[in-house]
Design a protein around this motif. Structure first.
Motif, PDB file in Angstrom:
ATOM      1  N   GLU A  38       2.968  -5.849 -15.438  1.00 61.06           N
ATOM      2  CA  GLU A  38       2.670  -4.836 -14.421  1.00 61.06           C
ATOM      3  C   GLU A  38       1.410  -5.234 -13.681  1.00 61.06           C
ATOM      4  N   CYS A  39       1.432  -5.113 -12.356  1.00 59.40           N
ATOM      5  CA  CYS A  39       0.220  -5.381 -11.585  1.00 59.40           C
ATOM      6  C   CYS A  39       0.092  -4.365 -10.459  1.00 59.40           C
ATOM      7  N   ASP A  40      -1.159  -4.021 -10.149  1.00 54.67           N
ATOM      8  CA  ASP A  40      -1.466  -3.194  -8.990  1.00 54.67           C
ATOM      9  C   ASP A  40      -1.856  -4.127  -7.856  1.00 54.67           C
ATOM     10  N   VAL A  41      -1.430  -3.820  -6.638  1.00 52.45           N
ATOM     11  CA  VAL A  41      -1.804  -4.679  -5.520  1.00 52.45           C
ATOM     12  C   VAL A  41      -2.476  -3.870  -4.423  1.00 52.45           C
ATOM     13  N   ARG A  42      -3.484  -4.506  -3.855  1.00 53.19           N
ATOM     14  CA  ARG A  42      -4.192  -3.963  -2.701  1.00 53.19           C
ATOM     15  C   ARG A  42      -4.295  -5.044  -1.636  1.00 53.19           C
ATOM     16  N   LEU A  43      -4.487  -4.626  -0.403  1.00 54.28           N
ATOM     17  CA  LEU A  43      -4.541  -5.547   0.721  1.00 54.28           C
ATOM     18  C   LEU A  43      -5.997  -5.793   1.113  1.00 54.28           C
ATOM     19  N   THR A  44      -6.351  -7.071   1.255  1.00 46.13           N
ATOM     20  CA  THR A  44      -7.699  -7.426   1.681  1.00 46.13           C
ATOM     21  C   THR A  44      -7.834  -7.246   3.190  1.00 46.13           C
ATOM     22  N   ALA A  45      -9.059  -7.361   3.661  1.00 49.51           N
ATOM     23  CA  ALA A  45      -9.315  -7.197   5.098  1.00 49.51           C
ATOM     24  C   ALA A  45      -8.618  -8.264   5.927  1.00 49.51           C
ATOM     25  N   ASP A  46      -8.360  -9.445   5.327  1.00 42.16           N
ATOM     26  CA  ASP A  46      -7.667 -10.505   6.057  1.00 42.16           C
ATOM     27  C   ASP A  46      -6.211 -10.663   5.641  1.00 42.16           C
ATOM     28  N   GLY A  47      -5.645  -9.609   5.018  1.00 45.57           N
ATOM     29  CA  GLY A  47      -4.200  -9.540   4.859  1.00 45.57           C
ATOM     30  C   GLY A  47      -3.595 -10.175   3.633  1.00 45.57           C
ATOM     31  N   HIS A  48      -4.360 -10.348   2.555  1.00 42.90           N
ATOM     32  CA  HIS A  48      -3.828 -10.924   1.321  1.00 42.90           C
ATOM     33  C   HIS A  48      -3.626  -9.826   0.270  1.00 42.90           C
ATOM     34  N   LEU A  49      -2.554  -9.940  -0.497  1.00 43.87           N
ATOM     35  CA  LEU A  49      -2.313  -9.013  -1.599  1.00 43.87           C
ATOM     36  C   LEU A  49      -3.021  -9.533  -2.840  1.00 43.87           C
ATOM     37  N   CYS A  51      -4.542  -8.587  -6.910  1.00 42.93           N
ATOM     38  CA  CYS A  51      -4.258  -7.764  -8.085  1.00 42.93           C
ATOM     39  C   CYS A  51      -5.538  -7.046  -8.516  1.00 42.93           C
ATOM     40  N   VAL A  52      -5.728  -5.864  -8.002  1.00 41.35           N
ATOM     41  CA  VAL A  52      -6.899  -5.040  -8.314  1.00 41.35           C
ATOM     42  C   VAL A  52      -6.438  -3.589  -8.374  1.00 41.35           C
ATOM     43  N   HIS A  53      -6.858  -2.874  -9.400  1.00 42.29           N
ATOM     44  CA  HIS A  53      -6.443  -1.479  -9.545  1.00 42.29           C
ATOM     45  C   HIS A  53      -7.279  -0.532  -8.697  1.00 42.29           C
ATOM     46  N   ASP A  54      -8.583  -0.631  -8.809  1.00 41.02           N
ATOM     47  CA  ASP A  54      -9.465   0.359  -8.188  1.00 41.02           C
ATOM     48  C   ASP A  54      -9.605   0.138  -6.684  1.00 41.02           C
ATOM     49  N   ARG A  55      -9.990   1.201  -6.007  1.00 44.51           N
ATOM     50  CA  ARG A  55     -10.288   1.103  -4.575  1.00 44.51           C
ATOM     51  C   ARG A  55     -11.485   0.200  -4.322  1.00 44.51           C
ATOM     52  N   THR A  56     -12.441   0.204  -5.256  1.00 38.04           N
ATOM     53  CA  THR A  56     -13.631  -0.639  -5.132  1.00 38.04           C
ATOM     54  C   THR A  56     -13.616  -1.734  -6.193  1.00 38.04           C
ATOM     55  N   GLY A  65     -18.373  -2.773  -3.392  1.00 36.06           N
ATOM     56  CA  GLY A  65     -17.679  -2.692  -2.118  1.00 36.06           C
ATOM     57  C   GLY A  65     -16.239  -2.270  -2.263  1.00 36.06           C
ATOM     58  N   ILE A  66     -15.621  -1.973  -1.132  1.00 39.48           N
ATOM     59  CA  ILE A  66     -14.235  -1.519  -1.078  1.00 39.48           C
ATOM     60  C   ILE A  66     -13.323  -2.728  -0.856  1.00 39.48           C
ATOM     61  N   VAL A  67     -12.309  -2.847  -1.662  1.00 39.65           N
ATOM     62  CA  VAL A  67     -11.416  -4.012  -1.605  1.00 39.65           C
ATOM     63  C   VAL A  67     -10.884  -4.227  -0.200  1.00 39.65           C
ATOM     64  N   GLU A 131       2.877  -2.330  -8.528  1.00 43.74           N
ATOM     65  CA  GLU A 131       2.501  -1.006  -8.030  1.00 43.74           C
ATOM     66  C   GLU A 131       1.668  -1.140  -6.768  1.00 43.74           C
ATOM     67  N   THR A 132       2.142  -0.576  -5.666  1.00 38.61           N
ATOM     68  CA  THR A 132       1.348  -0.552  -4.441  1.00 38.61           C
ATOM     69  C   THR A 132       0.457   0.686  -4.476  1.00 38.61           C
ATOM     70  N   LYS A 133      -0.833   0.477  -4.210  1.00 36.24           N
ATOM     71  CA  LYS A 133      -1.825   1.544  -4.349  1.00 36.24           C
ATOM     72  C   LYS A 133      -2.002   2.292  -3.028  1.00 36.24           C
ATOM     73  N   HIS A 134      -1.949   3.605  -3.123  1.00 34.76           N
ATOM     74  CA  HIS A 134      -2.138   4.485  -1.971  1.00 34.76           C
ATOM     75  C   HIS A 134      -2.975   5.684  -2.401  1.00 34.76           C
ATOM     76  N   PRO A 135      -3.709   6.311  -1.469  1.00 36.29           N
ATOM     77  CA  PRO A 135      -3.752   6.025  -0.029  1.00 36.29           C
ATOM     78  C   PRO A 135      -4.579   4.780   0.270  1.00 36.29           C
ATOM     79  N   THR A 136      -4.298   4.166   1.404  1.00 39.75           N
ATOM     80  CA  THR A 136      -5.028   3.002   1.855  1.00 39.75           C
ATOM     81  C   THR A 136      -5.101   3.005   3.371  1.00 39.75           C
TER      82      THR A 136
END
Length: 276
Positions: A38-49, A51-56, A65-67, A131-136
């Motif tokens: 299982e992995c959580d994914v977030r999008l970086t400022a330059d568009g890469h997915l 694997c980070v759970h938290d917003r920061t 900082g914020i991912v 898992e895609t993390k929202h809200p984002t």
């Protein structure tokens, strides 16, 4: 109750033994026999997915900082493993874990692309629950980027002839519906952490989407699993780390158990499912 063995999914990797979401955690989970990761994914400022759970990044790295406001290079410059060293020194982690990882695997940021590449090269089938993390701030771009990556690996279709090892999960019903529109055959899971009528679940997500309740919610509502399965939906339960919680899952008829302790959970299941 089910007599079949549920699939054991390593939550953020073998996160009881290694820093969560690092390559070390996933290599450890694979070595320990986890059926899926299982992995959580977030999008970086330059568009890469990534694997980070938290917003920061504050809790699981040596940075702040914020991912979503940081670029991949900035995130890769952080140490993602040092925070776990205290737990290892205190003996909270098993000393019997196979030594299959390097120090760099324990400290480097892991991208979704890298994790997919590792799974693609394995000599046994291992699934990935993303898992895609929202809200984002990026909204539906997260799911579109995930679909783009799935297409690169040929994993965007899930049929008997062409099964995909990936399923998408989210606490956002909108994100689940969005992914159904983008990839109609992909397996999906709607995660829930609060009690709601099963009929409301039908309103939230399409037919065929699995439901993923918190194990404590399931324990407090013993018939919830039965009601979910009666609607033709699979039951995926998180986060299951004790024998008592494993029993709750078996009694509810869970097909998937998500655990921080995949090795111990597999052992417990094997003991509980031994024929009388």
């Amino acid at each position: 109750m089910t007599s079949e063995r549920p699939q054991v999914v390593a939550h953020r990797g073998a996160s009881d033994r290694e820093p969560e979401h690092t390559l070390a955690a996933y290599l450890q989970a694979i070595e320990l026999g986890a059926d899926a990761l299982e992995c959580d994914v977030r999008l970086t400022a330059d568009g890469h997915l990534v694997c980070v759970h938290d917003r920061t990044v504050n809790r699981t790295s040596n940075g702040t900082g914020i991912v979503s406001t940081l670029e991949l290079a900035q995130l890769e410059g952080l140490d993602w493993g040092s925070w776990k060293k205290l737990s290892r020194a205190q003996g909270d982690l098993s000393t019997e874990a196979p030594d299959v990882v390097s120090m760099s695997d324990r400290s480097h940021l892991l991208t979704a692309r890298k994790l997919f590449s590792v799974v693609a090269d394995l000599n046994r089938p291992v699934q990935i629950a993303v898992e895609t993390k929202h809200p984002t701030r990026y909204g539906g771009l997260v799911e579109r980027k995930l679909l783009q990556l799935l297409k690169e690996f040929g994993w965007d279709q899930h049929t008997p002839e062409r099964p995909s090892p990936v399923r998408m999960m989210s606490f956002s019903a909108l994100a689940v519906r969005r992914m159904r529109a983008l990839a109609p055959t992909l397996s999906l899971v709607y995660l829930v952490e609060r009690r709601m009528p099963v009929a409301m679940l039908d309103q939230q997500v399409p037919a065929g989407v699995a439901i993923g309740p918190d194990v404590e919610l399931l324990a407090q509502n013993p018939r919830l699993g039965e009601r979910i399965r009666a609607r033709g939906r699979d039951l995926h339960v998180w986060t299951v780390d004790t024998p008592e919680q494993v029993r709750v899952c078996l009694d509810a008829g869970a097909s998937v158990i998500i655990s921080n302790r995949p090795a111990e959970t597999r052992k417990t299941l094997n003991e509980m499912l031994v024929p009388a």
